[in-house]
Design an enzyme around this catalytic site. Structure first.
Site, mmCIF file in Angstrom:
data_model
loop_
_atom_site.group_PDB
_atom_site.id
_atom_site.type_symbol
_atom_site.label_atom_id
_atom_site.label_comp_id
_atom_site.label_asym_id
_atom_site.label_seq_id
_atom_site.Cartn_x
_atom_site.Cartn_y
_atom_site.Cartn_z
ATOM 1 N N GLU A 65 0.375 -0.925 -0.228
ATOM 2 C CA GLU A 65 0.287 0.238 -0.029
ATOM 3 C C GLU A 65 1.272 0.998 -0.503
ATOM 4 O O GLU A 65 1.888 1.529 1.107
ATOM 5 C CB GLU A 65 -1.230 0.366 1.219
ATOM 6 C CG GLU A 65 -1.818 1.106 1.485
ATOM 7 C CD GLU A 65 -2.896 1.156 2.253
ATOM 8 O OE1 GLU A 65 -2.897 0.770 3.602
ATOM 9 O OE2 GLU A 65 -3.715 2.235 2.263
ATOM 10 N N ALA A 113 2.668 -0.014 10.547
ATOM 11 C CA ALA A 113 1.765 -1.511 10.566
ATOM 12 C C ALA A 113 0.800 -1.644 9.314
ATOM 13 O O ALA A 113 0.972 -0.588 8.456
ATOM 14 C CB ALA A 113 1.198 -2.305 11.818
ATOM 15 N N MET A 114 0.583 -2.855 8.636
ATOM 16 C CA MET A 114 -0.006 -3.043 7.342
ATOM 17 C C MET A 114 -1.173 -4.086 7.484
ATOM 18 O O MET A 114 -0.283 -5.261 7.580
ATOM 19 C CB MET A 114 0.929 -2.769 6.227
ATOM 20 C CG MET A 114 0.016 -2.891 5.007
ATOM 21 S SD MET A 114 -0.571 -1.996 4.744
ATOM 22 C CE MET A 114 -1.800 -2.674 3.551
ATOM 23 N N ASN A 153 -2.266 -6.464 4.830
ATOM 24 C CA ASN A 153 -2.081 -7.494 3.977
ATOM 25 C C ASN A 153 -3.154 -8.883 4.845
ATOM 26 O O ASN A 153 -2.902 -8.711 5.404
ATOM 27 C CB ASN A 153 -1.186 -7.792 4.228
ATOM 28 C CG ASN A 153 -0.409 -6.692 3.977
ATOM 29 O OD1 ASN A 153 0.275 -5.797 3.896
ATOM 30 N ND2 ASN A 153 0.876 -6.764 4.749
ATOM 31 N N HIS A 207 -6.110 -2.131 15.197
ATOM 32 C CA HIS A 207 -6.719 -1.621 13.807
ATOM 33 C C HIS A 207 -6.337 -1.804 13.043
ATOM 34 O O HIS A 207 -7.283 -2.506 11.748
ATOM 35 C CB HIS A 207 -5.689 0.310 14.060
ATOM 36 C CG HIS A 207 -5.939 0.731 12.574
ATOM 37 N ND1 HIS A 207 -6.511 2.155 12.841
ATOM 38 C CD2 HIS A 207 -5.226 0.543 11.869
ATOM 39 C CE1 HIS A 207 -6.689 1.863 11.170
ATOM 40 N NE2 HIS A 207 -5.627 1.397 10.770
ATOM 41 N N GLU A 208 -5.530 -3.243 12.500
ATOM 42 C CA GLU A 208 -5.031 -3.958 11.348
ATOM 43 C C GLU A 208 -5.887 -5.398 11.343
ATOM 44 O O GLU A 208 -6.354 -5.188 10.190
ATOM 45 C CB GLU A 208 -3.506 -4.400 11.697
ATOM 46 C CG GLU A 208 -2.326 -2.757 11.573
ATOM 47 C CD GLU A 208 -2.635 -2.252 10.482
ATOM 48 O OE1 GLU A 208 -3.243 -2.157 9.729
ATOM 49 O OE2 GLU A 208 -2.109 -0.647 10.895
ATOM 50 N N HIS A 218 -9.045 -3.666 9.726
ATOM 51 C CA HIS A 218 -9.423 -3.622 8.713
ATOM 52 C C HIS A 218 -9.443 -4.795 7.820
ATOM 53 O O HIS A 218 -10.096 -4.474 6.544
ATOM 54 C CB HIS A 218 -8.188 -2.986 8.521
ATOM 55 C CG HIS A 218 -7.446 -1.889 8.350
ATOM 56 N ND1 HIS A 218 -8.516 -0.828 7.229
ATOM 57 C CD2 HIS A 218 -6.689 -0.639 8.858
ATOM 58 C CE1 HIS A 218 -7.803 0.179 7.315
ATOM 59 N NE2 HIS A 218 -6.884 0.487 8.055
ATOM 60 N N GLU A 270 -9.282 4.525 6.567
ATOM 61 C CA GLU A 270 -8.884 4.926 7.214
ATOM 62 C C GLU A 270 -9.346 5.674 8.495
ATOM 63 O O GLU A 270 -9.257 5.061 9.639
ATOM 64 C CB GLU A 270 -8.047 5.540 6.942
ATOM 65 C CG GLU A 270 -6.925 5.304 5.786
ATOM 66 C CD GLU A 270 -6.192 3.652 6.804
ATOM 67 O OE1 GLU A 270 -6.398 3.193 7.995
ATOM 68 O OE2 GLU A 270 -5.494 2.463 5.791
HETATM 69 N N1 B3K Z 1 -2.829 1.035 5.407
HETATM 70 C C1 B3K Z 1 -1.407 1.584 6.060
HETATM 71 C C2 B3K Z 1 -0.835 2.417 5.495
HETATM 72 C C3 B3K Z 1 -0.345 2.236 4.038
HETATM 73 C C4 B3K Z 1 0.270 4.048 4.365
HETATM 74 C C5 B3K Z 1 1.310 3.653 2.297
HETATM 75 N N2 B3K Z 1 1.604 4.596 2.704
HETATM 76 C C6 B3K Z 1 -1.722 1.841 7.739
HETATM 77 C C7 B3K Z 1 -2.519 1.548 7.986
HETATM 78 O O1 B3K Z 1 -3.214 2.992 8.467
HETATM 79 O O2 B3K Z 1 -3.539 0.382 9.184
HETATM 80 ZN ZN ZN Z 2 -5.118 1.819 8.271
#
Ligand code: B3K
Ligand code: ZN
Length: 880
Positions: free
Chosen positions: A125, A266-267, A269, A301-302, A305, A324
């Site tokens: 991302e 964090a991310m 995925n 949070h992650e 998502h 977000e």
């Molecule tokens: N979605 C990612 C953020 C990605 C940032 C890219 N530059 C983390 C988050 O908001 O959970």
């Molecule tokens: Zn996020």
């Protein structure tokens, strides 16, 4: 790295993708210097598009082979312009085979596939997938992925990707393979792989429907003693989403991987969340209370998502806040529910308000101001902002405030019913909220389209004869770049009336009883609300629980504020009254410093602080918040011409006055809020430590040495990082003679703990005793490197963003340093460099002599021919 003028992308130019992708099969032969990526796509023409060309993006990768329906494409059959690969006249249905090469070890931008401490990690991302393979890399192209990973078994014993492991085994040459299949459709930005030497803490966890899921937290060897809290937080998150929103984990396996080199927190995925170690690793020895809280929030949070972002994703990046803002709101509610008590919740809310004011309001008033759903951008990575995240969360919160918790839940249910598996827009979320509740939320759309912080002005008139209160609310919103005029917002204003006895007066509007707090809906430029049966003139408590992200103006007298500060039943507004009392004084003192007048702090203020400090009926966490002064940058935002040194001196004066004049009470609070026994990061203990350490900070700021002695003792005796770091911070900030010894001892003890070494750098970088020369010295320390984002942030960012006195020294040397570091960082990691570039956002508000230096530094960076789009966008907007 481009040298031409960067292109602006507009939301209005959105067009549907020309081809849709059904399946993606990826094969990786992982090698740090030369990784081969084989990509086999099945695609078909999108009936919703008039475009007939296949469009694929690729960046910093080498195209080796390209086959369409089994036939190699000649140079004439496709076009490769910059990052765009186009194949004209493609048939209805296509199988594309693409082979590319990349060099993960050279990838210092940490976007795409890169190497971190010898391990392969990905970050896709927003547009990192195109740095791995050619692809229609846009969030509205969702496909099913199968991934085959091949790598040396010795060096990379663990091979992970999204979804389920379906096969694994050995290859002849000492390499091994693993095949992963993700059963869910996903956009490319959610792709991830990890090939690494890692170990994991794992657990089977029973889901609400009886299924069992395997949960894993993967870390480098030696860190298994720091994974418990992340695992606990993950389990709590799963349970909470089941209970609060009826949303279940949809996979049999959920993994978290921690890496030391990561651009952000964090991310999310799919099934394979990748985290900055900062938000995974914790134990009492190395992590503070704030670190523990951060881990719970970010793990939540992650995980959240998975539904808000992954199952329902964004049509395009302009819709980023759809996932977000909503997910931040969800993690905020999660944290609040985990604390449980109502004051605990309020403290949590106060923290959110503080962040919003300290970071988002300035952004909304500066050159980078943009709506929650931006209309244009040059570099999308620059729009992962406090506006999209935190203001976005406030916008979501307002739905809940307007519709009630149940109504909000109905809206969420309808949103998933309608859009599961789709890529949608912010408007779709708003429509679900409106339709589920049969409400018209058309005007509410302006929260998404208009930038700037609205100002709500309130006036109250009390009618003695009629026993009625008339509350007139009016609204306006300052101009922002590209938006000179604003239309009225739909603003929920929660209001109460506090009687002379300190109790809430029951509210009656149009003969209807409305409890003691009611939500007024301000939709026009000005509206008057009439409350009847009000026996005496009350003090209005407006914007309770911070019901909207606005600036509230009301001419409160000191007496009103003291009354609210002692009695308001709404803890957020009670805190707010104290902040107003403090801010008034800080602003006046700042002027006095500039004018060279003698500084004086009135007894009324000190008495109010004394009262809160000693009020045992208030929890320690709330008392800490109430005694915390607005930050220097918050004060700066309130002054017309910013003199950083004056602000610092004024604030220091208030701090030392509190330390001197409330000495006995602070000492008592220090003793009363010890947390003996085993360390625990529960809300109660966190509150106690916060109050105790705040007291320590004030005492250390006082003129005698007792506070320093206390800090030294605490530093030597503490058995947890919260108390350790607080004591060290107090010593360093007070320039105590013991500070050097303590710093050295701290470093020697924690040299091997990267996250603690970050704290060590950060503490020094933000200390007013650290000047530019000292930072340059610290940069020569063997532990410093610009290549690691956490380390760069700990030293360079903290100096430029959290040490205003030294950064803004009159000779401009702080700004020259900034320019140098932005340029150096840009060559390595544009995303991180662009964040640092934002330190100069508010340059026009500074005293003229400083402004001139700042402008020169901005021009120096902007004058660089070879500059990333990321930094170019930030500095050119600042100069515009
Ligand atoms: N979605 C990612 C953020 C990605 C940032 C890219 N530059 C983390 C988050 O908001 O959970
Ligand atoms: Zn996020």
């Amino acid at each position: 790295m481009r040298t031409d003028t960067p292109l602006t992308i507009y939301r209005k130019d959105y067009t549907a993708p020309s081809y849709l992708v059904d399946t993606v099969e990826l094969g990786f032969d992982l090698d740090p210097a030369r990784t081969i990526v084989a990509n086999r796509l099945t695609m078909r023409r999108n009936p919703a598009s008039a475009q007939r060309e296949i469009e694929l993006y690729g960046e910093d990768i080498e195209l080796v082979a390209l086959r369409l329906n089994g036939k190699a494409l000649g140079k004439r059959e496709y076009r490769l312009d910059g990052n765009l690969l186009r194949i004209p006249n493609a048939p209805e249905e296509v199988t594309l085979e693409i082979e590319t090469l990349c060099a993960p070890e050279k990838n210092t931008a940490l976007s795409g596939l890169y190497v971190s401490n010898g391990n392969f990690i990905t970050q896709c991302e927003a547009e990192g997938f195109r740095r791995i393979t050619f692809f229609p890399d846009r969030p509205d192209v969702m496909a099913k992925y199968t991934v085959m990973l091949r790598a040396d078994k010795e060096r990379y014993p663990v091979l992970l990707s999204n979804g389920n492991l379906v096969d694994e085994g050995m290859l002849p040459d000492g390499r091994h393979y693993a095949k992963w299949e993700d059963p869910f459709l996903k956009p490319s930005y959610l792709f991830a792989l990890v090939a690494a030497k890692l170990v994991c803490q794992e657990e089977k966890f029973k889901l609400a429907d009886g299924r069992e899921a395997l949960l894993q937290v993967w870390v480098e060897e030696g860190n298994l003693d720091k994974t418990d809290y992340a695992m606990q937080s993950l389990k709590k998150s799963i349970r909470w989403d089941e209970e609060r929103f009826g949303l279940e984990l949809d996979l049999d396996r959920f993994m978290i991987v921690a890496t030391g080199d990561f651009n952000m927190g964090a991310m999310e995925n799919k099934g394979l969340n990748i985290f900055n170690t900062k938000y995974v690793l914790a134990n009492p020895r190395v992590a503070t209370d704030i670190d523990f809280q951060g881990i719970e929030a970010v793990v939540g949070h992650e995980y959240f998502h998975n539904w808000t972002g992954n199952r329902v994703t964004c049509r395009d990046w302009f819709q980023l806040s759809l996932k977000e803002g909503l997910t931040v709101f969800r993690d905020q509610e999660f944290s609040g529910d985990m604390i449980g008590t109502s004051t605990g919740r309020a403290v949590n809310r106060i923290d959110q308000v503080r962040t919003l004011r300290a970071a988002q309001f300035p952004e909304d008033a500066g050159p980078m101001a943009h709506p929650v759903r931006p209309d244009s951008f040059v570099e999308i990575n620059n729009f992962y902002t406090v506006t999209v995240y935190e203001k976005g969360a406030e916008v979501v919160r307002m739905y809940q405030t307007l519709l009630g918790r149940e109504g909000f839940r109905k809206g969420m249910d309808l949103y998933f019913e309608r859009h599961d598996g789709q890529a949608v827009e912010c408007d779709d979320f708003r429509r679900a909220m409106a339709d589920a509740n049969d409400r018209n939320l058309d005007q509410f759309e302006r929260w998404y389209s208009q930038a700037g912080t609205p100002v709500v002005r309130a006036q109250m008139r009390y009618d003695e004869q009629q026993h009625a209160v008339e509350l007139t609310l009016s609204q306006s919103c300052p101009a922002t770049p590209g938006q000179p005029e604003k239309l009225p917002f739909h603003i929920p204003v929660a209001v109460g009336l506090v009687g002379r006895d300190g109790r809430d007066i029951p509210l009656v509007i149009d003969d209807q009883e409305r409890g003691t707090t009611t939500v007024l809906e301000l939709t026009g430029a000005e509206q008057t609300f009439r409350f009847t049966s009000v026996p005496q003139q009350p003090v209005p408590s407006i914007l309770r629980d911070f019901s909207a992200p606005v600036v509230l103006e009301y001419d409160y007298s000191d007496e009103d504020l003291l009354h609210l500060f002692s009695h308001d039943s709404d803890p957020v507004n009670r805190w707010e009254a104290g902040q107003r009392l403090a801010m008034e004084r800080l602003l006046r003192l700042t002027e006095d410093v500039t004018a060279g007048s003698r500084l004086q702090l009135d007894d009324t203020f000190i008495e109010a602080m004394r009262k809160v400090l000693t009020d045992e009926s208030l929890g320690p966490a709330f008392r800490e918040q109430a005694l915390l002064l607005p930050t220097e940058s918050m004060i700066a935002e309130q002054t017309d011409v910013v003199h950083p040194l004056s602000i610092h001196m004024a604030r220091q004066f208030v701090r030392s006055s509190i330390g001197n004049r409330l000495r006995a009470e602070l000492l008592a609070a220090y003793d009363a809020n010890q947390t003996p026994g085993q360390y625990s990061p529960d809300a109660e203990s966190i509150g106690k430590r916060a109050l105790k350490n705040l007291a320590l900070g004030y005492l250390a700021a006082a003129s005698d040495d007792e506070g320093i002695a206390l800090a030294e003792r605490q530093f030597d005796e503490a058995d947890n990082m919260t108390d350790r770091a607080a004591a060290l911070g107090a010593l360093v900030h007070a320039r105590a003679p013991a500070a050097q010894r303590a710093l050295q001892g701290f470093y020697d003890e924690f040299e091997k703990e990267a996250l603690v070494v970050d704290k060590w750098f950060a503490m020094q970088a933000s200390s007013p005793s650290t000047d530019v020369a000292a930072v340059r010295e610290l940069m020569k320390h063997p532990a410093f490197t610009m290549k690691n984002p956490n380390r760069a942030r700990s030293l360079v960012f903290n100096f430029c963003m959290a040490n205003p006195v030294q950064f803004h020294v009159p000779d401009g040397s702080g700004y020259a340093f900034w320019a140098e570091q932005v340029m150096a960082l840009d060559a390595l990691n544009p995303q991180v460099a662009a964040r640092l570039a934002r330190a100069m956002d508010r340059w026009r508000r500074y005293a003229p002599a400083l402004q001139a230096h700042m402008k020169q530094a901005l021009k120096q960076v902007n004058g660089l021919k070879k500059l990333s789009n990321d930094v170019r966008e930030v500095v050119s907007k600042a100069l515009a």
